[in-house]
Design a protein around this motif. Structure first.
Motif, PDB file in Angstrom:
ATOM      1  N   ASN A 171     -12.241  -0.356  -2.434  1.00 36.90           N
ATOM      2  CA  ASN A 171     -12.016  -1.553  -1.392  1.00 36.90           C
ATOM      3  C   ASN A 171     -11.214  -2.480  -1.794  1.00 36.90           C
ATOM      4  O   ASN A 171     -10.524  -3.355  -1.034  1.00 36.90           O
ATOM      5  N   LYS A 172     -11.354  -2.664  -3.029  1.00 32.02           N
ATOM      6  CA  LYS A 172     -10.226  -3.744  -3.858  1.00 32.02           C
ATOM      7  C   LYS A 172      -8.848  -3.602  -3.590  1.00 32.02           C
ATOM      8  O   LYS A 172      -8.210  -4.366  -3.197  1.00 32.02           O
ATOM      9  N   GLU A 173      -8.471  -2.072  -3.949  1.00 32.80           N
ATOM     10  CA  GLU A 173      -7.258  -1.938  -3.561  1.00 32.80           C
ATOM     11  C   GLU A 173      -6.810  -1.868  -2.084  1.00 32.80           C
ATOM     12  O   GLU A 173      -5.760  -2.366  -1.966  1.00 32.80           O
ATOM     13  N   ILE A 174      -7.693  -1.658  -1.265  1.00 29.27           N
ATOM     14  CA  ILE A 174      -7.361  -1.521   0.234  1.00 29.27           C
ATOM     15  C   ILE A 174      -7.178  -3.124   0.655  1.00 29.27           C
ATOM     16  O   ILE A 174      -6.238  -3.330   1.382  1.00 29.27           O
ATOM     17  N   VAL A 175      -7.991  -4.044   0.205  1.00 25.20           N
ATOM     18  CA  VAL A 175      -7.732  -5.407   0.584  1.00 25.20           C
ATOM     19  C   VAL A 175      -6.432  -5.741  -0.162  1.00 25.20           C
ATOM     20  O   VAL A 175      -5.744  -6.568   0.768  1.00 25.20           O
ATOM     21  N   GLU A 176      -6.003  -5.455  -1.243  1.00 26.73           N
ATOM     22  CA  GLU A 176      -4.614  -5.803  -1.772  1.00 26.73           C
ATOM     23  C   GLU A 176      -3.445  -5.437  -0.839  1.00 26.73           C
ATOM     24  O   GLU A 176      -2.511  -5.751  -0.633  1.00 26.73           O
ATOM     25  N   LEU A 177      -3.618  -4.107  -0.574  1.00 30.16           N
ATOM     26  CA  LEU A 177      -2.504  -3.371   0.615  1.00 30.16           C
ATOM     27  C   LEU A 177      -2.560  -4.212   1.800  1.00 30.16           C
ATOM     28  O   LEU A 177      -1.456  -4.318   2.303  1.00 30.16           O
ATOM     29  N   CYS A 178      -3.768  -4.487   1.930  1.00 30.71           N
ATOM     30  CA  CYS A 178      -3.967  -5.208   3.493  1.00 30.71           C
ATOM     31  C   CYS A 178      -3.137  -6.577   3.410  1.00 30.71           C
ATOM     32  O   CYS A 178      -2.554  -7.138   4.288  1.00 30.71           O
ATOM     33  N   ARG A 211      -1.311   4.135   8.479  1.00 39.38           N
ATOM     34  CA  ARG A 211      -0.031   4.949   7.950  1.00 39.38           C
ATOM     35  C   ARG A 211       0.837   3.724   7.233  1.00 39.38           C
ATOM     36  O   ARG A 211       1.241   4.381   6.035  1.00 39.38           O
ATOM     37  N   ASN A 212       0.586   2.567   7.624  1.00 39.37           N
ATOM     38  CA  ASN A 212       1.396   1.661   6.956  1.00 39.37           C
ATOM     39  C   ASN A 212       0.920   1.445   5.567  1.00 39.37           C
ATOM     40  O   ASN A 212       1.747   1.084   4.479  1.00 39.37           O
ATOM     41  N   LEU A 213      -0.332   1.518   5.433  1.00 42.21           N
ATOM     42  CA  LEU A 213      -1.136   1.042   4.087  1.00 42.21           C
ATOM     43  C   LEU A 213      -0.694   2.355   3.058  1.00 42.21           C
ATOM     44  O   LEU A 213      -0.652   2.076   2.103  1.00 42.21           O
ATOM     45  N   ARG A 214      -0.876   3.459   3.769  1.00 37.54           N
ATOM     46  CA  ARG A 214      -0.521   4.721   2.941  1.00 37.54           C
ATOM     47  C   ARG A 214       1.080   4.453   2.453  1.00 37.54           C
ATOM     48  O   ARG A 214       1.410   4.879   1.333  1.00 37.54           O
ATOM     49  N   LYS A 215       1.962   4.086   3.328  1.00 37.11           N
ATOM     50  CA  LYS A 215       3.322   3.949   2.986  1.00 37.11           C
ATOM     51  C   LYS A 215       3.433   2.849   1.487  1.00 37.11           C
ATOM     52  O   LYS A 215       4.036   3.082   0.769  1.00 37.11           O
ATOM     53  N   LEU A 216       2.637   1.579   1.794  1.00 37.72           N
ATOM     54  CA  LEU A 216       2.725   0.670   0.825  1.00 37.72           C
ATOM     55  C   LEU A 216       1.997   1.398  -0.484  1.00 37.72           C
ATOM     56  O   LEU A 216       2.603   0.949  -1.479  1.00 37.72           O
ATOM     57  N   LYS A 245       3.738   1.333  -4.119  1.00 36.05           N
ATOM     58  CA  LYS A 245       3.051   0.785  -5.311  1.00 36.05           C
ATOM     59  C   LYS A 245       3.052   1.982  -6.386  1.00 36.05           C
ATOM     60  O   LYS A 245       3.067   1.497  -7.709  1.00 36.05           O
ATOM     61  N   GLN A 246       2.387   3.070  -6.023  1.00 34.40           N
ATOM     62  CA  GLN A 246       2.225   4.244  -6.992  1.00 34.40           C
ATOM     63  C   GLN A 246       3.674   4.587  -7.814  1.00 34.40           C
ATOM     64  O   GLN A 246       3.739   5.013  -8.966  1.00 34.40           O
ATOM     65  N   ALA A 247       4.770   4.597  -6.951  1.00 38.94           N
ATOM     66  CA  ALA A 247       6.106   4.860  -7.588  1.00 38.94           C
ATOM     67  C   ALA A 247       6.515   3.816  -8.630  1.00 38.94           C
ATOM     68  O   ALA A 247       7.160   4.284  -9.589  1.00 38.94           O
ATOM     69  N   VAL A 248       6.068   2.574  -8.101  1.00 40.65           N
ATOM     70  CA  VAL A 248       6.212   1.485  -8.970  1.00 40.65           C
ATOM     71  C   VAL A 248       5.639   1.564 -10.442  1.00 40.65           C
ATOM     72  O   VAL A 248       5.980   1.383 -11.518  1.00 40.65           O
ATOM     73  N   ASN A 249       4.573   2.077 -10.101  1.00 41.71           N
ATOM     74  CA  ASN A 249       3.372   2.352 -11.250  1.00 41.71           C
ATOM     75  C   ASN A 249       3.864   3.414 -12.105  1.00 41.71           C
ATOM     76  O   ASN A 249       3.525   3.377 -13.499  1.00 41.71           O
TER      77      ASN A 249
END
Length: 171
Positions: free
Chosen positions: A24-31, A54-59, A63-67
C-alpha cells in the motif's frame, strides 16, 4: 466499443497490489507521483480504473529502472568498501521485513473489513424499514382519531339503537 469497456473496467486495491506486486505504501507513493486520486463507489470502497493502473505500472517500471541503476552503482561501491556492504545488507533485510509486515497487515485488515459492506447494506435496509413503519404508525394514529370522532358522533337513543348526530364544521 472495446476501448470503452477497458476504460470503464475498475480494479480493487487488492487487485492493484497483485498487479503491481507492491504494498500500500508504494502504491500511495506512485499515486502521488502520477497525481492519481483513487475513487470511491457508492458503498465507500476504493477502486482504480484500468488506465490509472496502467499509468502506475509505467511509473513503477521507471522507478525500478532507476533503482536498478542505483543498486548496480552501489554494488560497485560495495566492492571497494566492505563495511558499507554489511550495512546495505542489513538495510535491505529491514526493507524486506517491512514490506512483508505491511503486506500481512494489509491482508488482515482487508479480511476483517470484508464483511463490513454487507453490514452497512443491512443497516441501511433496516433504517428504511424503520422509517416506513414509523410512517405507518402515524397514518394509523390519524385513522384512529377519525374513527373515534365518528364513534363519538353517535348518540344513544335507547334499546341498543344509536342515532348519528349531525356535526357542523364548527364542532
Amino acid at each position: 466499443m472495446l476501448k470503452e469497456e477497458v476504460k470503464e473496467k475498475t480494479l480493487s486495491p487488492q487487485q492493484v497490489r497483485a498487479i503491481l506486486n507492491a504494498d500500500n505504501k508504494e502504491i500511495v507513493e506512485l499515486c502521488k507521483r502520477a497525481s492519481i486520486l483513487p475513487k470511491k463507489n457508492t458503498k465507500g470502497q476504493t477502486y482504480f480504473s484500468y488506465d490509472e493502473v496502467r499509468n502506475l505500472r509505467k511509473l513503477q517500471a521507471k522507478k525500478q529502472a532507476v533503482n536498478a541503476i542505483a543498486i548496480s552503482t552501489a554494488a560497485n561501491a560495495a566492492v571497494s568498501q566492505k563495511p558499507d556492504s554489511a550495512i546495505r545488507n542489513i538495510l535491505s533485510s529491514l526493507k524486506e521485513m517491512e514490506t512483508k509486515l505491511s503486506d500481512r497487515i494489509a491482508k488482515v485488515i482487508d479480511e476483517k473489513l470484508e464483511g463490513m459492506d454487507e453490514v452497512v447494506v443491512e443497516l441501511i435496509r433496516c433504517k428504511t424499514d424503520n422509517e416506513t413503519l414509523r410512517q405507518k404508525i402515524i397514518d394509523l394514529n390519524k385513522e384512529i382519531y377519525q374513527l373515534k370522532n365518528d364513534v363519538n358522533s353517535f348518540k344513544h337513543v335507547g334499546l341498543g339503537m344509536y342515532r348519528k348526530k349531525e356535526r357542523s364544521i364548527w364542532d
